[in-house]
Design an enzyme around this catalytic site. Structure first.
Site, PDB file in Angstrom:
ATOM      1  CB  SER A  46      -2.294  -7.116  -2.196  1.00 17.30           C
ATOM      2  OG  SER A  46      -1.082  -6.866  -2.623  1.00 17.30           O
ATOM      3  CG  LEU A  69       7.555   2.980 -11.110  1.00 14.86           C
ATOM      4  CD1 LEU A  69       8.661   4.087 -10.503  1.00 14.86           C
ATOM      5  CD2 LEU A  69       8.492   1.834 -11.391  1.00 14.86           C
ATOM      6  CE1 TYR A 124      -4.206  -2.424  -0.116  1.00 17.06           C
ATOM      7  CE2 TYR A 124      -1.670  -3.238  -0.255  1.00 17.06           C
ATOM      8  CZ  TYR A 124      -2.988  -2.972  -0.693  1.00 17.06           C
ATOM      9  OH  TYR A 124      -3.336  -3.508  -2.189  1.00 17.06           O
ATOM     10  CG  ASP A 163      10.288  -0.840  -1.304  1.00 14.51           C
ATOM     11  OD1 ASP A 163       9.349  -1.255  -1.271  1.00 14.51           O
ATOM     12  OD2 ASP A 163      10.987  -0.005  -1.858  1.00 14.51           O
ATOM     13  CB  ILE A 209      -8.226  -2.247 -10.161  1.00 16.97           C
ATOM     14  CG1 ILE A 209      -6.943  -1.990  -9.880  1.00 16.97           C
ATOM     15  CG2 ILE A 209      -8.805  -3.957 -10.643  1.00 16.97           C
ATOM     16  CD1 ILE A 209      -6.095  -2.851  -8.970  1.00 16.97           C
ATOM     17  N   GLY A 258     -13.175   3.139  -9.068  1.00 19.50           N
ATOM     18  CA  GLY A 258     -11.678   3.418  -8.927  1.00 19.50           C
ATOM     19  C   GLY A 258     -11.047   2.697 -10.056  1.00 19.50           C
ATOM     20  CG  ASN A 281       1.115   6.865  -2.056  1.00 15.14           C
ATOM     21  OD1 ASN A 281       1.998   7.146  -1.022  1.00 15.14           O
ATOM     22  ND2 ASN A 281      -0.017   7.414  -1.912  1.00 15.14           N
ATOM     23  CG  ASN A 290     -16.054   5.748  -0.083  1.00 13.20           C
ATOM     24  OD1 ASN A 290     -15.170   5.927  -1.210  1.00 13.20           O
ATOM     25  ND2 ASN A 290     -15.664   5.595   1.093  1.00 13.20           N
ATOM     26  CB  THR A 308       1.117  -6.680   0.110  1.00  6.82           C
ATOM     27  OG1 THR A 308      -0.276  -6.750   0.422  1.00  6.82           O
ATOM     28  CG2 THR A 308       1.486  -5.553  -0.782  1.00  6.82           C
ATOM     29  CE  LYS A 353      -6.192  -5.292  -0.713  1.00  3.09           C
ATOM     30  NZ  LYS A 353      -7.483  -5.028  -1.299  1.00  3.09           N
TER      31      LYS A 353
END
Length: 337
Positions: free
Chosen positions: A124, A200, A149, A295, A12, A10, A198, A32, A126, A153
């Site tokens: 994250s 920026l 999501y 946000d 990162i 992926g 998704n 996967n 988040t 985490k």
């Protein structure tokens, strides 16, 4: 001894494999390929000049995991594998909880069975929700998380914390990323989302190459200098090097550690747009849209702890991030094919 990198094909993950190999670590990747490509592994090998041992499969496949642990000399694991689109997680919560939580539990159990008890987890910012204060230190309380999501985490952080509390022979490092953008300076690997992006920066770069018409900016009436949301954007190579420093930290048997990885500087959405235009020479048309649910206005970190304990700092600035993102997209207008 090798490092097992889940999700290593992926965005990162692939950059981290490059930095690990550059530092002389042996790497084994399982992926996967749901949101990635085996081409990324081939390109990593081209960048580093070293082969990558690759297993195509899912972390929910306990038999495959046992095979990897028996055939390879795994010492530690960097766990990236997981679905990661905030918006998609709201519409597909079952898929996110099943993949991110259940898959991770199978991985952790396989690690325990095979006595591999060193893990670096891709978490994250988040988890801080709407932060209690900024800049955000690791002592900031976890906030109200507004999407599945982010919930996965936070749940996985708690699960790994509980595993460590039950058996302190584990070493667990939780890395809370802020907003990774950028690409390898070679322009050969970068962010390659499926479908409409998704995030920026890949949206901006796809506007720049003409794949998308214009950027939507969600809200210009926040209490910030230009009215748009402020985030802590970090170059993906700096982020990858944070993982290399974390692997070195594992060798100290640190127990349970939490680190923010960010620049410690906030940039608004329009800061990113204008810097990208400067770095690329390409105009980016945009339209202001209504605010997006969930946000938060301002989110950036204090990365002092990572500097003091990991000897890590983010070195690249926003212009570098934009220039490298543009080089990647310009060289690969259709992604990694």
């Amino acid at each position: 001894m090798a490092i097992l990198v889940t999700g290593g094909a992926g965005y990162i993950g692939s950059h981290t494999v490059v930095e690990l190999q550059n530092e002389g670590y042996e790497v084994v990747v399982i992926d996967n390929l749901v949101n990635s490509s085996k081409e990324a592994i081939r390109r990593v090998e081209t960048i580093t000049g070293k082969p990558v041992k690759f297993y195509e499969g899912d972390i929910s496949d306990a038999e495959l995991l046992d095979t990897i642990f028996k055939e390879e000399t795994i010492d530690s694991c960097i766990h990236f594998a997981g679905l990661k689109a905030v918006g998609e997680s709201i519409s597909k919560p079952l898929e996110y909880y099943s993949n991110n939580i259940s898959g991770s539990l199978i991985l952790f159990d396989a690690m325990r069975r095979n006595n591999v008890k060193n893990i670096i987890f891709s978490s994250s910012a988040t988890v801080y929700g709407d932060p209690a204060f900024v800049p955000i230190t690791e002592d900031c309380p976890l906030g109200e998380i507004t999407n599945p999501y982010g919930q996965t985490k936070a749940m996985l952080e708690q699960i790994l914390t509980d595993i460590y509390k039950s058996d302190n022979t584990w070493n667990v490092i939780l890395l809370r990323y802020f907003n990774p953008i950028g690409a390898h300076s070679s322009g050969t690997i970068g962010e390659n989302p499926n479908g409409i992006p998704n995030n920026l920066m890949p949206y901006i770069t796809q506007v720049a190459v003409g794949k998308l018409e214009k950027l939507g900016v969600f809200g210009d009436d926040y209490n910030t200098p230009d009215g748009t949301c402020i985030r802590d954007y970090i170059h993906v190579v700096d982020l990858a090097q944070g993982h290399v420093k974390s692997v070195a930290k594992l060798k100290e048997n640190p127990g349970l550690k939490i680190y923010n990885l960010g620049t410690g500087k906030g940039s608004s959405v329009l800061d990113v747009v204008h810097t990208f235009i400067e770095a690329s020479g390409v105009d980016i048309p945009y339209v202001i849209k209504s605010r997006r649910t969930g946000d938060v206005p301002v989110n950036y970190c204090d990365a002092t702890k990572a500097k003091e304990e990991l000897n890590w700092i983010a070195k690249k600035n926003l212009f570098d991030m934009c220039a490298d993102s543009w080089r990647w997209q310009k060289n690969n207008p259709n992604g990694m094919i």
